[in-house]
Write a protein that holds these residues in place. Structure first.
Motif, PDB file in Angstrom:
ATOM      1  N   GLN A  14      -6.907 -40.080 -57.741  1.00 48.88           N
ATOM      2  CA  GLN A  14      -6.897 -40.062 -56.277  1.00 48.88           C
ATOM      3  C   GLN A  14      -6.331 -38.750 -55.747  1.00 48.88           C
ATOM      4  O   GLN A  14      -6.855 -38.182 -54.778  1.00 48.88           O
ATOM      5  N   ALA A  15      -5.268 -38.270 -56.373  1.00 45.64           N
ATOM      6  CA  ALA A  15      -4.672 -37.000 -55.951  1.00 45.64           C
ATOM      7  C   ALA A  15      -5.648 -35.849 -56.156  1.00 45.64           C
ATOM      8  O   ALA A  15      -5.701 -34.904 -55.359  1.00 45.64           O
ATOM      9  N   GLN A  16      -6.426 -35.924 -57.220  1.00 43.82           N
ATOM     10  CA  GLN A  16      -7.395 -34.872 -57.521  1.00 43.82           C
ATOM     11  C   GLN A  16      -8.570 -34.893 -56.550  1.00 43.82           C
ATOM     12  O   GLN A  16      -9.039 -33.845 -56.096  1.00 43.82           O
ATOM     13  N   ARG A  17      -9.048 -36.095 -56.214  1.00 44.08           N
ATOM     14  CA  ARG A  17     -10.182 -36.249 -55.295  1.00 44.08           C
ATOM     15  C   ARG A  17      -9.848 -37.337 -54.277  1.00 44.08           C
ATOM     16  O   ARG A  17     -10.209 -38.501 -54.450  1.00 44.08           O
ATOM     17  N   PRO A  18      -9.154 -36.969 -53.193  1.00 42.91           N
ATOM     18  CA  PRO A  18      -8.694 -37.974 -52.218  1.00 42.91           C
ATOM     19  C   PRO A  18      -9.821 -38.764 -51.562  1.00 42.91           C
ATOM     20  O   PRO A  18      -9.635 -39.930 -51.223  1.00 42.91           O
ATOM     21  N   ASN A  19     -10.970 -38.139 -51.374  1.00 45.39           N
ATOM     22  CA  ASN A  19     -12.082 -38.810 -50.686  1.00 45.39           C
ATOM     23  C   ASN A  19     -13.365 -38.710 -51.512  1.00 45.39           C
ATOM     24  O   ASN A  19     -14.306 -38.019 -51.130  1.00 45.39           O
ATOM     25  N   PRO A  20     -13.413 -39.421 -52.629  1.00 47.29           N
ATOM     26  CA  PRO A  20     -14.588 -39.310 -53.505  1.00 47.29           C
ATOM     27  C   PRO A  20     -15.787 -40.049 -52.921  1.00 47.29           C
ATOM     28  O   PRO A  20     -15.640 -41.028 -52.187  1.00 47.29           O
ATOM     29  N   THR A  21     -16.962 -39.571 -53.231  1.00 47.71           N
ATOM     30  CA  THR A  21     -18.175 -40.273 -52.816  1.00 47.71           C
ATOM     31  C   THR A  21     -19.314 -39.840 -53.717  1.00 47.71           C
ATOM     32  O   THR A  21     -19.145 -38.974 -54.582  1.00 47.71           O
ATOM     33  N   THR A  22     -20.461 -40.432 -53.518  1.00 43.62           N
ATOM     34  CA  THR A  22     -21.630 -40.069 -54.312  1.00 43.62           C
ATOM     35  C   THR A  22     -22.052 -38.630 -54.022  1.00 43.62           C
ATOM     36  O   THR A  22     -21.822 -38.116 -52.918  1.00 43.62           O
ATOM     37  N   GLU A  23     -22.675 -37.990 -54.994  1.00 37.96           N
ATOM     38  CA  GLU A  23     -23.197 -36.646 -54.791  1.00 37.96           C
ATOM     39  C   GLU A  23     -24.660 -36.669 -54.362  1.00 37.96           C
ATOM     40  O   GLU A  23     -25.270 -35.623 -54.173  1.00 37.96           O
ATOM     41  N   LEU A  24     -25.201 -37.866 -54.186  1.00 37.60           N
ATOM     42  CA  LEU A  24     -26.527 -37.998 -53.592  1.00 37.60           C
ATOM     43  C   LEU A  24     -26.403 -37.728 -52.094  1.00 37.60           C
ATOM     44  O   LEU A  24     -25.454 -38.185 -51.453  1.00 37.60           O
ATOM     45  N   LEU A  25     -27.347 -37.005 -51.542  1.00 37.16           N
ATOM     46  CA  LEU A  25     -27.296 -36.659 -50.121  1.00 37.16           C
ATOM     47  C   LEU A  25     -28.066 -37.694 -49.311  1.00 37.16           C
ATOM     48  O   LEU A  25     -29.225 -37.988 -49.605  1.00 37.16           O
ATOM     49  N   TYR A  26     -27.432 -38.232 -48.275  1.00 37.58           N
ATOM     50  CA  TYR A  26     -28.064 -39.265 -47.457  1.00 37.58           C
ATOM     51  C   TYR A  26     -27.383 -39.318 -46.097  1.00 37.58           C
ATOM     52  O   TYR A  26     -26.265 -38.843 -45.916  1.00 37.58           O
ATOM     53  N   HIS A  27     -28.069 -39.923 -45.111  1.00 37.64           N
ATOM     54  CA  HIS A  27     -27.517 -40.040 -43.768  1.00 37.64           C
ATOM     55  C   HIS A  27     -27.609 -41.453 -43.222  1.00 37.64           C
ATOM     56  O   HIS A  27     -27.273 -41.688 -42.055  1.00 37.64           O
ATOM     57  N   SER A  28     -28.051 -42.388 -44.030  1.00 37.97           N
ATOM     58  CA  SER A  28     -28.154 -43.777 -43.595  1.00 37.97           C
ATOM     59  C   SER A  28     -28.185 -44.665 -44.831  1.00 37.97           C
ATOM     60  O   SER A  28     -28.497 -44.195 -45.938  1.00 37.97           O
ATOM     61  N   PRO A  29     -27.874 -45.952 -44.678  1.00 35.59           N
ATOM     62  CA  PRO A  29     -27.984 -46.860 -45.824  1.00 35.59           C
ATOM     63  C   PRO A  29     -29.378 -46.867 -46.439  1.00 35.59           C
ATOM     64  O   PRO A  29     -29.516 -46.974 -47.663  1.00 35.59           O
ATOM     65  N   PHE A  30     -30.404 -46.719 -45.613  1.00 36.00           N
ATOM     66  CA  PHE A  30     -31.769 -46.701 -46.152  1.00 36.00           C
ATOM     67  C   PHE A  30     -32.002 -45.460 -47.010  1.00 36.00           C
ATOM     68  O   PHE A  30     -32.569 -45.546 -48.103  1.00 36.00           O
ATOM     69  N   GLU A  31     -31.587 -44.300 -46.521  1.00 38.66           N
ATOM     70  CA  GLU A  31     -31.745 -43.088 -47.325  1.00 38.66           C
ATOM     71  C   GLU A  31     -30.977 -43.198 -48.638  1.00 38.66           C
ATOM     72  O   GLU A  31     -31.459 -42.753 -49.682  1.00 38.66           O
ATOM     73  N   LEU A  32     -29.781 -43.783 -48.582  1.00 38.25           N
ATOM     74  CA  LEU A  32     -29.005 -43.971 -49.812  1.00 38.25           C
ATOM     75  C   LEU A  32     -29.753 -44.874 -50.780  1.00 38.25           C
ATOM     76  O   LEU A  32     -29.836 -44.583 -51.985  1.00 38.25           O
ATOM     77  N   LEU A  33     -30.288 -45.979 -50.283  1.00 36.75           N
ATOM     78  CA  LEU A  33     -31.037 -46.906 -51.132  1.00 36.75           C
ATOM     79  C   LEU A  33     -32.187 -46.198 -51.835  1.00 36.75           C
ATOM     80  O   LEU A  33     -32.363 -46.340 -53.054  1.00 36.75           O
TER      81      LEU A  33
END
Length: 227
Positions: A14-33
């Motif tokens: 957590q200290a190394q990456r306080p706000n981790p997330t996917t490296e896939l680029l998306y702007h909506s739940p549909f794009e993520l899917l």
């Protein structure tokens, strides 16, 4: 791995990456899917290359459905198994329109009923789009969980179950991303970077010293002494 070590393991990640997330680029739940469906046996970089072109012209169930399978294939041809994935995506778009008002459902059963969506894909969407404390166990998470002793098991389902049991509640929502990114950039499959690992001293892997764990542990100790 002992419970107190598991706590420290995630505290450091957590200290190394306080706000981790996917490296896939998306702007909506549909794009993520759509991106996650395309990501099977693909790198995120390769998927992002395809979706950058696709989402610029079609990023809703209706607009992708209008492309048809052949039209969609033109945008995702760099992706492995793009024909099968195009067929699944078109089917999924139709289901979303017919059954879910064109919205991605915030429900495991409904997600897994979509074409091309299995448990791992559903877990990614539930976690990343909707904040559910799920564990999408891919090859990185499976490797790190077994190698470090964090959640050893012989199957993907076994690792998922153990992670949900051992990960402290405050870390559950982001644990999937922390473990995945640690596996992608440090705890690599063939040549793990144990000399640079921030959890080398907690890791239970007997071969870690062959890859420089002692050097990494000495560095961690020096940092502790300085603070």
């Amino acid at each position: 791995m002992k419970p107190e070590h598991v706590e420290e393991f995630f505290k450091r990640l957590q200290a190394q990456r306080p706000n981790p997330t996917t490296e896939l680029l998306y702007h909506s739940p549909f794009e993520l899917l759509i991106a996650v469906i395309l990501s099977a046996q693909m790198t995120d970089v390769g998927v992002n290359k395809a979706t950058a072109k696709l989402f610029a012209v079609a990023n809703t169930p209706e607009s992708i459905l209008a492309l048809g399978v052949e039209g969609l294939k033109e945008y995702i041809s760099n992706v492995n198994f793009y024909t099968a994935k195009a067929n699944n995506i078109i089917k999924t778009c139709q289901i979303l329109i017919d059954l879910h008002g064109s919205q991605v459902p915030d429900d495991r059963k409904a997600l897994e009923a979509l074409a091309g969506v299995g448990r791992k894909t559903a877990n990614v969407v539930l976690n990343t789009a909707f904040g559910h404390p799920t564990m999408a166990v891919d090859t990185h998470i499976f490797r790190v969980s077994n190698r470090t002793g964090l959640a050893p098991a012989k199957t993907v389902e076994g690792v998922e179950k153990k992670l949900l049991e051992v990960v402290p509640e405050p870390y559950l929502t982001n644990a999937h991303h922390w473990i995945l990114l640690h596996g992608r950039y440090t705890c690599k499959a063939r040549v793990p970077l144990c000399a640079q690992c921030i959890v080398a001293d907690l890791c239970q892997w007997p071969d870690k010293y062959e890859f420089g764990a002692a050097e990494g542990m000495a560095h961690l100790k020096s940092l502790t002494l300085k603070t």
